[in-house]
Design a protein around this motif. Structure first.
Motif, PDB file in Angstrom:
ATOM      1  N   TYR A   1       0.831  -1.213   0.000  1.00 34.19           N
ATOM      2  CA  TYR A   1       0.000   0.000   0.000  1.00 34.19           C
ATOM      3  C   TYR A   1       0.862   1.258   0.000  1.00 34.19           C
ATOM      4  O   TYR A   1       1.807   1.358   0.791  1.00 34.19           O
ATOM      5  CB  TYR A   1      -0.866   0.046   1.263  1.00 34.19           C
ATOM      6  CG  TYR A   1      -1.963  -0.979   1.312  1.00 34.19           C
ATOM      7  CD1 TYR A   1      -3.259  -0.646   0.943  1.00 34.19           C
ATOM      8  CD2 TYR A   1      -1.705  -2.281   1.743  1.00 34.19           C
ATOM      9  CE1 TYR A   1      -4.282  -1.584   0.996  1.00 34.19           C
ATOM     10  CE2 TYR A   1      -2.719  -3.228   1.792  1.00 34.19           C
ATOM     11  CZ  TYR A   1      -3.996  -2.872   1.426  1.00 34.19           C
ATOM     12  OH  TYR A   1      -4.999  -3.801   1.472  1.00 34.19           O
ATOM     13  N   PRO A   2       0.510   2.243  -0.851  1.00 34.35           N
ATOM     14  CA  PRO A   2       1.164   3.549  -0.767  1.00 34.35           C
ATOM     15  C   PRO A   2       0.463   4.405   0.278  1.00 34.35           C
ATOM     16  O   PRO A   2      -0.317   5.281  -0.055  1.00 34.35           O
ATOM     17  CB  PRO A   2       0.951   4.121  -2.167  1.00 34.35           C
ATOM     18  CG  PRO A   2      -0.333   3.503  -2.627  1.00 34.35           C
ATOM     19  CD  PRO A   2      -0.514   2.202  -1.903  1.00 34.35           C
TER      20      PRO A   2
ATOM     21  N   TYR B   1      -0.874  -0.782  -4.533  1.00 33.78           N
ATOM     22  CA  TYR B   1      -0.310  -0.758  -5.873  1.00 33.78           C
ATOM     23  C   TYR B   1      -0.910  -1.893  -6.680  1.00 33.78           C
ATOM     24  O   TYR B   1      -1.180  -2.971  -6.148  1.00 33.78           O
ATOM     25  CB  TYR B   1       1.214  -0.899  -5.811  1.00 33.78           C
ATOM     26  CG  TYR B   1       1.908   0.281  -5.177  1.00 33.78           C
ATOM     27  CD1 TYR B   1       1.936   1.523  -5.817  1.00 33.78           C
ATOM     28  CD2 TYR B   1       2.528   0.160  -3.940  1.00 33.78           C
ATOM     29  CE1 TYR B   1       2.561   2.610  -5.240  1.00 33.78           C
ATOM     30  CE2 TYR B   1       3.163   1.242  -3.351  1.00 33.78           C
ATOM     31  CZ  TYR B   1       3.171   2.475  -4.011  1.00 33.78           C
ATOM     32  OH  TYR B   1       3.780   3.541  -3.434  1.00 33.78           O
ATOM     33  N   GLN B   2      -1.121  -1.651  -7.956  1.00 30.92           N
ATOM     34  CA  GLN B   2      -1.634  -2.689  -8.855  1.00 30.92           C
ATOM     35  C   GLN B   2      -0.743  -3.915  -8.777  1.00 30.92           C
ATOM     36  O   GLN B   2       0.473  -3.797  -8.613  1.00 30.92           O
ATOM     37  CB  GLN B   2      -1.625  -2.171 -10.307  1.00 30.92           C
ATOM     38  CG  GLN B   2      -2.657  -1.092 -10.586  1.00 30.92           C
ATOM     39  CD  GLN B   2      -4.075  -1.614 -10.446  1.00 30.92           C
ATOM     40  OE1 GLN B   2      -4.404  -2.664 -10.985  1.00 30.92           O
ATOM     41  NE2 GLN B   2      -4.906  -0.898  -9.697  1.00 30.92           N
TER      42      GLN B   2
ATOM     43  N   THR C   1      -0.280  -6.289  -6.597  1.00 30.67           N
ATOM     44  CA  THR C   1       0.443  -6.691  -5.376  1.00 30.67           C
ATOM     45  C   THR C   1      -0.432  -7.515  -4.416  1.00 30.67           C
ATOM     46  O   THR C   1       0.042  -7.920  -3.369  1.00 30.67           O
ATOM     47  CB  THR C   1       0.993  -5.480  -4.602  1.00 30.67           C
ATOM     48  OG1 THR C   1      -0.100  -4.684  -4.121  1.00 30.67           O
ATOM     49  CG2 THR C   1       1.924  -4.624  -5.447  1.00 30.67           C
TER      50      THR C   1
ATOM     51  N   SER D   1      -8.023  -5.075  -6.769  1.00 29.46           N
ATOM     52  CA  SER D   1      -7.664  -3.682  -6.468  1.00 29.46           C
ATOM     53  C   SER D   1      -7.481  -3.450  -4.977  1.00 29.46           C
ATOM     54  O   SER D   1      -6.576  -2.744  -4.560  1.00 29.46           O
ATOM     55  CB  SER D   1      -8.731  -2.725  -6.987  1.00 29.46           C
ATOM     56  OG  SER D   1      -8.617  -2.611  -8.374  1.00 29.46           O
TER      57      SER D   1
END
Ligand SMILES: *[C@@H]1O[C@H](CO)[C@@H](O)[C@H](O)[C@H]1NC(C)=O
Ligand SMILES: *[C@@H]1O[C@H](CO)[C@@H](O)[C@H](O)[C@H]1NC(C)=O
Ligand SMILES: *[C@@H]1O[C@H](CO)[C@@H](O)[C@H](O)[C@H]1NC(C)=O
Length: 347
Positions: A114-115, A121-122, A124, A151
């Motif tokens: 996660y950002p 992130y796509q 992951t 997602s």
């Protein structure tokens, strides 16, 4: 190695008064707020406890969404001195969401990179199996499947009649995947508007918490502040031609996160951004039983689960983010914690 220093708040064990032990018919007769106490609190703001499962031996397992993809355990949650310790940190990820038991001491966990507090992130999102070691042995993790199309995988629920499968919902795409945990094979099995976020909605999260009960998949939709259900078969597939039903449209909160059923079928829901625990009784009546938007009592409550031992079957364990996502009064947060709520006042 334990990354978190934990403070156990002991000595409050006497806080649950016997006055609540008498069974009552409805929450109208309960004295509110329900009695509660913090059983353990993490050390740092931003330690975001996301989800909870209770082991067959009564210990708690919780997942962190931040700051690491870690599962912690709380041994003896209802004892004088519950202790929280690290079980496992997953590789290739920095946050966890759902956790569900497939057999005693085996759990399925959803992980991603996660950002910050946003969709991962796509490419992951991964489902893992975590087997707890007995007698001091380390837990072991097995990657079940990487799901590139996902997602934001959120709640994971084990299909009760066929424990080799789980259903896992995607909060952003608004679909439910069915995953065979033995083979890693997965399919989208449900794709309906009631699973999706509201475009431009308050939080941009649709599907969030989920449970399977008596032949139905129940889920909460955060943006819609509602709980829905859809009938499923023994293998976890939605019944063909069936229709979604709205179980509850929450009136007292702007959103809803994970929830638990009590043995009578009442729903106990964490409202997360509204810092309240609410109940929805089987007759549809909704009651705020703990917390308020301006309180830290259950600030950023993310999930809830009932104890599994004779000592704590009436205790609801509520996890919190400490309001890390939406601070109380705009600025106030605290380290994530686990709160024990005595629900006997509620029945
Ligand atoms: C997705 O991730 C897998 C494994 O990490 C990698 O092999 C694949 O190339 C990635 N796909 C895309 C489209 O980035
Ligand atoms: C938030 O603000 C309200 C109203 O000023 C106040 O009563 C409450 O104590 C505040 N909450 C916290 C956690 O300080
Ligand atoms: C967490 O943040 C609050 C402000 O929201 C601050 O008062 C408190 O000291 C912080 N706690 C820790 C443990 O850093």
């Amino acid at each position: 190695m334990t990354a978190l220093k934990l403070t156990s708040l002991v000595g409050l064990i006497g806080a649950f008064l016997p006055v609540y032990a008498a069974p009552v018919d409805s929450l109208r007769q309960a004295r509110l707020p329900l009695p509660s106490r913090i059983i353990t609190q993490t050390a740092a703001n931003g330690t975001y406890i996301e989800n909870i499962a209770v082991r067959s031996n009564g210990d708690l397992l919780v997942t962190l969404l931040q700051p690491s993809a870690s599962v912690y355990t709380v041994k003896g949650p209802y004892s004088q001195s519950p202790s929280m310790s690290l079980v496992h940190t997953f590789e290739g990820a920095n946050g966890l969401t759902g956790i569900s038991e497939t057999s005693p001491d085996t759990f399925i966990v959803a992980a991603a990179l996660y950002p910050g507090l946003a969709a991962p992130y796509q490419n992951t999102s991964t489902l893992w199996e975590l087997k707890l070691g007995s007698k001091g042995k380390e837990a072991t993790a097995r990657r079940i499947v990487h799901i590139p199309e996902a997602s934001l995988l959120n709640a994971v629920v084990t299909v009760p009649g066929y424990k080799a499968a789980v259903l896992v919902g995607d909060s952003v795409r608004g679909v439910v995947f069915r995953v065979d945990v033995t083979t890693g094979r997965y399919d989208v099995v449900l794709d309906i508007p009631e699973l999706k976020p509201i475009p431009g909605g308050p939080i941009d999260l649709g599907f969030n918490g989920a449970k399977i009960r008596a032949g139905y998949l129940y889920w909460s939709n955060t943006d819609r502040a509602s709980i829905y259900r859809f009938p499923i078969d023994m293998l976890g597939y939605p019944v063909q031609g069936a229709k979604v039903e709205e179980v509850a449209a929450i009136e007292n909160a702007s959103g809803v996160d994970d929830f638990a059923f009590d043995c009578q079928g009442n729903i106990w829901a964490a409202t997360d951004f509204d810092n309240m625990l609410i109940t929805i009784q089987t007759d549809g009546r909704e009651t705020v039983v703990l917390g308020s938007p301006t309180e830290l009592t259950v600030a950023g409550d993310t999930s809830a689960a009932f104890g599994r031992t004779p000592l704590d079957r009436h205790i609801l364990y509520v996890t919190t983010s400490g309001a890390a996502a939406v601070p109380v009064n705009g600025t106030i947060m605290e380290p994530g914690k686990i709160v024990a709520v005595d629900t006997r006042g509620g029945r």
